[in-house]
Design an enzyme around this catalytic site. Structure first.
Site, PDB file in Angstrom:
ATOM      1  N   SER A 569      24.988  -1.721  41.267  1.00 41.18           N
ATOM      2  CA  SER A 569      25.352  -1.945  42.654  1.00 41.18           C
ATOM      3  C   SER A 569      25.926  -3.355  42.792  1.00 41.18           C
ATOM      4  O   SER A 569      26.930  -3.672  42.168  1.00 41.18           O
ATOM      5  CB  SER A 569      24.131  -1.712  43.552  1.00 41.18           C
ATOM      6  OG  SER A 569      24.512  -1.541  44.885  1.00 41.18           O
ATOM      7  N   ASP A 653      28.173   9.270  44.903  1.00 41.03           N
ATOM      8  CA  ASP A 653      27.746   7.959  45.387  1.00 41.03           C
ATOM      9  C   ASP A 653      28.525   7.636  46.656  1.00 41.03           C
ATOM     10  O   ASP A 653      29.699   7.269  46.611  1.00 41.03           O
ATOM     11  CB  ASP A 653      27.982   6.888  44.322  1.00 41.03           C
ATOM     12  CG  ASP A 653      27.332   5.550  44.684  1.00 41.03           C
ATOM     13  OD1 ASP A 653      26.976   5.374  45.871  1.00 41.03           O
ATOM     14  OD2 ASP A 653      27.167   4.709  43.792  1.00 41.03           O
ATOM     15  N   HIS A 688      23.852   7.127  44.223  1.00 41.29           N
ATOM     16  CA  HIS A 688      23.707   5.707  43.918  1.00 41.29           C
ATOM     17  C   HIS A 688      22.508   5.428  43.020  1.00 41.29           C
ATOM     18  O   HIS A 688      22.360   4.319  42.524  1.00 41.29           O
ATOM     19  CB  HIS A 688      23.591   4.919  45.226  1.00 41.29           C
ATOM     20  CG  HIS A 688      23.879   3.466  45.081  1.00 41.29           C
ATOM     21  ND1 HIS A 688      25.087   2.982  44.607  1.00 41.29           N
ATOM     22  CD2 HIS A 688      23.122   2.370  45.339  1.00 41.29           C
ATOM     23  CE1 HIS A 688      25.053   1.664  44.593  1.00 41.29           C
ATOM     24  NE2 HIS A 688      23.877   1.265  45.024  1.00 41.29           N
TER      25      HIS A 688
END
Length: 719
Positions: A569, A653, A688
Site C-alpha cells: 500500500s 483492489d 487490498h
C-alpha cells in the site's frame, strides 16, 4: 488506507515449524541463465499527455487504468502467464510452499466475547481459508455460529465485520466478495441463524452501530458511474436502517447536504443508546465530531469539534459524561471528559494527560487502559474514570498488546501479546484484582529461544535517530551473506509494532533476517513523527528506509545483493521510490498493492482523501514538481539495472487500484536493463489484502520467497 487491517503480514496469527535449514547457494545454475527465456508481453503505448502548470507529462500507459476493457484483461492474463512461467522454473518453489503449509497448520483461537446469552469466539483449525465464528452457552458444547468458508467455494468471500443488537438476539454481519471494499450486510436471528429481511448492498468503509434492538447506522457512498473498482467515491453518507424495512427507505442521517459533504463519515453509539457521535473527515488525518441525543428523536446535531485540525473519538460514556481521546493540542494524544450538554473544547476536563509517549486508549469493565508506544514497544496502565492510576499492568514480555476492551459489566477482559519471535497468545485480565493469566497459547512448532529480536537505532540522512527491530536465528553469523527482508510503511500515522507472522517465521527458519524500520510518516512518535513524513517532507521517509538498508549492510547483517525491500500500500510506494532512487542498494524489490502514480492517485476511488499525506499534483507547481520527483511510475530510467522486482496487486483492489501497479510494471519492462527480471503478479478475486483466503496467502508468500531467494543467487534448498 486508514481503514485497512493494515497489510497482509498482520492478517493472521502465524507460526513456523520443522527442523532448521539454511538456504545454501549452488553455482551450477544462475539467475542470468534462467532469465534468458524471459520475454515480456508487449505493452502498447498511447499518446496521452497531461499539462501541469505548463509542464507536459506523457502518460503512455493510461489505457491500463480502464479495468473494464478487453485490452487490459488480455494484458493481465499475459503478464500472469509470464510471471508464473518464470516462477515455475524456480527449483525450490514447491518446497517453500510445503514449509509454509506445514507451518500454518495449527489451531488458532481468538479472545471470547459475550453477546446476549452466548459467548462467541473465532477459531481456525489450521488451513481453513477463513476463521469460523463459534459460540457456546454457559459450559455447554461449542457450536458453529457462522462459517465464512461456506460463503463461496474458493474461500474468497470473507466476513468483514459483525455487530450484535443490545440483547444479542440479532446480528448484522458484513461480507466482502473477492476482497472488495464494497460490502453487503446480512441480518440474522441469532437463535435460529435465519436471515431477517433483505441483504443490504453497496456499503463501503463502514461500521455497524446498533441502537437498541431496532436498527443500526452504517455508511456508504452513492454507487459511482463507471467502474465500481476505480471511479471516484467522494461523498460519504451515514444511513439508519430500521429492521423490517427495505434498504431503499433508509434515511440519510448525515452527509446529504453540501455542508455535510465529507469523504469519510462514521458513527458510534454509546453503550446506553443515549448518544450518537458522528466523525466526519475529508482526509485520513483529522476529523470533525458531532453529537446527537438519541433520546430526543428530533434533536439537532451539536458540534463538538468544527474543524479537521486534529483527531478525536469517543472512548466511553457514563451517563451524560463523554470520555474522548484526542491529539488536539496534544500530539501524542490525551484523554478528556466533558458533559454532553456542553461538549465543546472549552469545557473539556483532562483525565489522562499527554506524555512523551504515544497513547492508544481502550475501555472495559468500567476502567480505562492506556497503551503507550515506547520506541514501538507496548506499556499498559490502568486508570479509573476519574483519571486515577490504578496500576501498571505486567505484560508477558517485550512486544505488542491488543485488547483490554469490553462492555461496562464485563468481569474479565482479554488481551493479545506477540512480537516478531513470539507467536500471539491470548491472556485473561481480572480488572479488579489486576491478575493476568494465560487463556490460550497456540501449539506452534516454533521455539522463540532459538531466535533473536533486537532493537537498534540508526542515523538517517538528516541526523534523525530511527528505531529498527531485526529478527533472526541465534546461530546466524554477521558476515554480510544473510538473505534479508527489510520491511517498512512510513505513512498515515500508522505504527509498525512487533507482531508474529507464520511467513516471517519460515523465512527466519530458512536462515533469513527480517528487519522492520519504524521510519517517519508513521505514528511511533506521535503527530510530529507523522508530519515529518508528509507532503514536501515525504523524502524523509525514503531517506530513513535507505539509511536502514545501509545500516544492515555496514553492520554486516547482509549485503546489497542479499537485501530485499518489501512493503504494501503506502509501503508499496516506499519500495517503488527507494528502488528507483537507489537501485544499487537492493538485490530484490517487492512493492505490493502500491500507490505508484503520484500524479493521478487522487483521481481514483477515495484516493483524494490521502492528500494530507501526499499533497496533489494540482495543489501547486512546487507540489507537482515534488511528487513527480519521486513518483515511481515517472522515475524509471532507460538502461538502469533495477533490483529484481516482483510487483504484486489484485484485480479487485478498489482501494489502491491495480492500475498503479500495471503502469509501473509496463515502465520497468520497457526501460529497465534486461539484467534483472521485472515482473508483476496479479491475484484474481482478491483485493487490498483483508479477507484474503489462507490458501492464497500461502501461495503468494511462497512465490515472494522463491523469487527473492532465486534472485539473490540461490538455486536450491538443502535436502
Amino acid at each position: 488506507m486508514k481503514f485497512a487491517v493494515t497489510l497482509l503480514a498482520a492478517a493472521v496469527l502465524t507460526a513456523c515449524g520443522g527442523a532448521k535449514q539454511d538456504v545454501v547457494p549452488e553455482q551450477n545454475v544462475t539467475v542470468t541463465e534462467q532469465q534468458k527465456v524471459l520475454n515480456y508481453p508487449v505493452s502498447q503505448k498511447g499518446d496521452v499527455v497531461d499539462s501541469y502548470f505548463g509542464n507536459q507529462v506523457a502518460d503512455p500507459f493510461r489505457w491500463l487504468e480502464d479495468d473494464r476493457s478487453s485490452e487490459t484483461e488480455a494484458w493481465v492474463k499475459a503478464q500472469n502467464q509470464t510471471t508464473f512461467d518464470y516462477l515455475k522454473q524456480i527449483p525450490f518453489r514447491d518446497q517453500i510452499r510445503d514449509k509454509l503449509q506445514q507451518a500454518w497448520n495449527y489451531e488458532r483461537v481468538g479472545a471470547p466475547f459475550k453477546e446476549g446469552d452466548y459467548t462467541y469466539f473465532y477459531k481456525n483449525d489450521g488451513l481453513q481459508n477463513q476463521f469460523v465464528l463459534y459460540r457456546q452457552k454457559d459450559a455447554g458444547e461449542a457450536e458453529v455460529f457462522l462459517d465464512p468458508n461456506t460463503f463461496s467455494a474458493d474461500g474468497t468471500t470473507s466476513m468483514a465485520d459483525i455487530s450484535f443488537s443490545r440483547d444479542g438476539k440479532l446480528a448484522a454481519y458484513a461480507i466482502s466478495e473477492g476482497g472488495s471494499d464494497w460490502r453487503k450486510v446480512i441480518i440474522i436471528d441469532t437463535a435460529t441463524k435465519q436471515q431477517i429481511g433483505d441483504t443490504l448492498i453497496d456499503i463501503k468503509f463502514s461500521g455497524i452501530s446498533w441502537v437498541g434492538n431496532d436498527g443500526f447506522f452504517y455508511s456508504s457512498y452513492d454507487k459511482p458511474d463507471g467502474s465500481e473498482l476505480s471511479a471516484m467515491t467522494d461523498q460519504h453518507k451515514l444511513y439508519y436502517h430500521k429492521l423490517g424495512t427495505p434498504q431503499a427507505e433508509d434515511n440519510v442521517v448525515f452527509g446529504a447536504l453540501d455542508a455535510q459533504k465529507h469523504r469519510y463519515v462514521g458513527a458510534t453509539v454509546t453503550e446506553d443508546d443515549r448518544y450518537l457521535l458522528v466523525s466526519a473527515a475529508v482526509s485520513t488525518s483529522g476529523n470533525k465530531l458531532f453529537l446527537k441525543d438519541l433520546t430526543k428523536p428530533d434533536s439537532d446535531f451539536v458540534t463538538i469539534v468544527a474543524d479537521t485540525d486534529s483527531d478525536i473519538d469517543l472512548v466511553d460514556s457514563v451517563g451524560d459524561t463523554l470520555i474522548l481521546a484526542t491529539n488536539r493540542n496534544a500530539p501524542n494524544r490525551k484523554v478528556v471528559k466533558v458533559s454532553a450538554a456542553a461538549p465543546q473544547q472549552e469545557n473539556w476536563q483532562e483525565l489522562i494527560p499527554e506524555t512523551e509517549h504515544v497513547l492508544r486508549i481502550s475501555s472495559g469493565a468500567g476502567f480505562l487502559f492506556a497503551n503507550y508506544i515506547v520506541d514501538a514497544i507496548a506499556k499498559v496502565k490502568q486508570y479509573d474514570y476519574n483519571g486515577k492510576l490504578v496500576r501498571d499492568i505486567e505484560l508477558p514480555g517485550v512486544g505488542s498488546v491488543g485488547g483490554f476492551g469490553g462492555k461496562t459489566d464485563a468481569e474479565t477482559l482479554y488481551f493479545s501479546f506477540a512480537n516478531y519471535i513470539t507467536p500471539g497468545s491470548i491472556y485473561a485480565f481480572e480488572p479488579k484484582a489486576g491478575t493476568v493469566s494465560l487463556y490460550n497459547q497456540p501449539k506452534v512448532n516454533f521455539d522463540p529461544a532459538n531466535y533473536v529480536s533486537e532493537q537498534v537505532f540508526y542515523t538517517s540522512k538528516d541526523g534523525t535517530k530511527v528505531p529498527m527491530i531485526i529478527s533472526y536465528r541465534k546461530d546466524l553469523k554477521r558476515d554480510g551473506s544473510n538473505p534479508t527482508i527489510l520491511y517498512g510503511y512510513g505513512g498515515f500515522n500508522i505504527s509498525l509494532t512487533p507482531s508474529f507472522s507464520v511467513a516471517n517465521a519460515v523465512w527466519m527458519e530458512m536462515g533469513g533476517i527480517y528487519a522492520v524500520a519504524n521510519i517517519r510518516g508513521g505514528g511511533e512518535y506521535g503527530k510530529a513523527w507523522h508530519t515529518a513524513g508528509t507532503q514536501l517532507q515525504k523524502q524523509n521517509v525514503f531517506d530513513d528506509f535507505i539509511a536502514a538498508a545501509e545500516y544492515l549492510q555496514t553492520e554486516k547483517y547482509t549485503s546489497p545483493a542479499k537485501t530485499a525491500v518489501r512493503g504494501g500500500s503506502n509501503g508499496g510506494l516506499l519500495v517503488g521510490a527507494v528502488m528507483t532512487q537507489r537501485p544499487e542498494l537492493f538485490g530484490v524489490a517487492i512493492p505490493q498493492v502500491g500507490v505508484l502514480d503520484m500524479l493521478r492517485y487522487h483521481t481514483f476511488t477515495a484516493g483524494a482523501g490521502w492528500a494530507y499525506d501526499y499533497g496533489t499534483a494540482e495543489q501547486s507547481a512546487e507540489m507537482f514538481q515534488y511528487l513527480k520527483g519521486y513518483s515511481p511510475v515517472h522515475n524509471v530510467k532507460a538502461g538502469v539495472t533495477y533490483p529484481a522486482t516482483m510487483i504484486t496487486t489484485a484485480d479487485h483492489d478498489d482501494r489502491v487500484v491495480p492500475a498503479h501497479s500495471f503502469k509501473f510494471a509496463a515502465e520497468l519492462q520497457e526501460k529497465a536493463s534486461k539484467a534483472t527480471p521485472q515482473l508483476i503478479r496479479i491475484d484474481v478475486k482478491a483485493g487490498h489484502g483483508a479477507g484474503m483466503p489462507v490458501s492464497m496467502v500461502i501461495d503468494q508468500a511462497a512465490d515472494i520467497y522463491s523469487f527473492t531467494l532465486f534472485n539473490m543467487g540461490y538455486s536450491s534448498l538443502p535436502k
